[in-house]
Scaffold this active site. Structure first.
Site, PDB file in Angstrom:
ATOM      1  N   LYS A  54       6.187 -26.982  19.617  1.00 13.77           N
ATOM      2  CA  LYS A  54       6.915 -28.222  19.879  1.00 13.77           C
ATOM      3  C   LYS A  54       6.331 -29.363  19.049  1.00 13.77           C
ATOM      4  CE  LYS A  54       4.000 -29.381  23.851  1.00 13.77           C
ATOM      5  NZ  LYS A  54       3.948 -29.708  25.286  1.00 13.77           N
ATOM      6  N   TYR A 274      -8.288 -58.456   9.719  1.00 18.59           N
ATOM      7  CA  TYR A 274      -7.717 -59.309  10.760  1.00 18.59           C
ATOM      8  C   TYR A 274      -8.724 -59.618  11.862  1.00 18.59           C
ATOM      9  CZ  TYR A 274      -3.007 -58.507   8.893  1.00 18.59           C
ATOM     10  OH  TYR A 274      -1.885 -58.461   8.098  1.00 18.59           O
TER      11      TYR A 274
END
Length: 386
Positions: A54, A274
């Site tokens: 999956k 940042y």
């Protein structure tokens, strides 16, 4: 930059084949995937070893992984969604494909057309499946998901009794498998494992002749009592080592590399990135690498814990916050100084997917399924394969 020769790492020939436009490379060793499946099959015999593919085979490319596993001998696959099942059917036309998300409302026609076996986890799903069965025609194959204590998907004991005793509830249905899922299988000392096994045994006793499955990657390491007729490894196939009791007999499959876009000098006292969370304590050399949280290199890693990449097989610390497309790495102590266009290693070798997961404040499963779709993929496989 020194090139590593491990099967999952970039070689000179790999780098030569990488497009100039590629900011990063994910290397996937399909032969290792197949070898891992064979090792797990040997461990759990005589139980069958299936494969969970999956989420695009945990981010590695379902089509390529399924094809490699089929060549190794795997004949049973588990997917989650109907779309995943359609794709798996194309790559494994002769395999049994179980759909873990069950019978989605309105999706029955597509599911049946592709020969998928829905894993039903509610009375409503069983009723809908029974309504699809046509008198006089071949019984519809299904699996039943039993809730042994995870409290996610699954039929309770009362639901199972309802399904079995209700008038005509299973008419026209061929129950191929009863399965459940362990909550704490990574910890062999956790008492919930045995509690769930006993609960599963009590529930499956109502369907005594039906094949059973309880264990996935970690559960199969708990011993023969947890193997039943079929095990469902996913993470372990891809080199995962989440089980805390012992090493699972699998080898690494994946490595991740990203390019250096620029190497710059930063003066002592200047900040990088940042929020100015990292300040140079000395004159520093910083490599700006083309990977970020959009590529699975989670921003939380540089908030919650130290993080490093490998340069010439040596750890180099991340400097400051991860941004969407870029990270900064302190290469002041790297010899020789890495150059623009060279690759740094984000995962693989000393940076196992468990290590990367821990540094990200998460787990290795999250690392694999978050691998960048922007990065170029290199598949390593025996050239004699078709």
């Amino acid at each position: 930059m020194t090139l590593m020769t491990a099967a999952t790492c970039l070689t000179r020939s790999d780098i030569a084949s990488v497009p100039a436009t590629a900011t990063g490379v994910i290397t996937i060793d399909l032969d290792a995937v197949a070898a891992n499946w064979r090792a797990l099959s040997k461990l759990v015999a005589p139980a069958e070893c299936a494969a969970v593919v999956k989420a695009n085979a945990y981010g590695l490319g379902a089509s390529r992984v399924i094809s490699a596993l089929r060549r190794a001998g795997c004949r049973t696959f588990f997917i989650a969604t109907v779309d995943e099942g359609e794709a798996a059917r194309r790559d494994a036309p002769d395999a049994t494909v179980f759909a873990l998300d069950g019978l989605m409302p309105g999706a029955a026609e597509t599911m049946l057309a592709n020969g998928l076996v829905p894993v039903l986890g509610s009375v409503a799903e069983v009723r809908e499946a029974a309504a699809l069965a046509k008198p006089g025609q071949r019984a519809l194959p299904i699996a039943l998901h039993l809730d042994s204590g995870l409290n996610r998907l699954g039929l309770s004991m009362a639901d199972v009794r309802d399904v079995l005793t209700g008038p005509g509830r299973l008419n026209g249905l061929d129950v191929r498998l009863v399965m459940s899922h362990l909550a704490c299988a990574d910890d062999p000392k956790h008492p919930k494992n045995e509690a769930q096994r006993k609960a599963f045994d009590a529930m499956r006793a109502l369907l005594p002749t039906t094949r059973a499955s309880l264990a996935a990657s970690d559960g199969l390491m708990l011993g023969k009592a947890y193997h039943y007729g079929l095990v469902r490894p996913g993470y372990a196939l891809y080199g995962g080592q989440a089980f805390k009791g012992a090493a699972t007999p699998v080898t690494p499959v994946v490595s991740v590399h990203a390019r250096i876009l620029q190497v710059r000098d930063v003066a002592a006292g200047e900040s990088v990135g940042y929020s100015a969370t990292w300040t140079a304590s000395r004159p520093s050399r910083i490599a700006i690498v083309a990977a970020g949280y959009a590529d699975g290199f989670h921003r939380a890693a540089t908030i919650n814990s130290p993080r490093a990449v490998l340069i010439n097989a040596t750890p180099a610390p991340v400097a400051g916050r991860v941004s969407m497309d870029l990270i900064a790495v302190d290469v002041t102590d790297c010899t020789p100084t890495p150059q623009r266009g060279a690759f740094v290693q984000l995962a693989g070798d000393a940076l196992s997917i468990e290590t990367v997961g821990s540094q990200n404040g998460t787990i290795g499963y999250d690392v694999l399924t978050s691998l960048s779709q922007r990065f170029h993929r290199v598949y390593k496989e025996d050239a004699t394969h078709d």
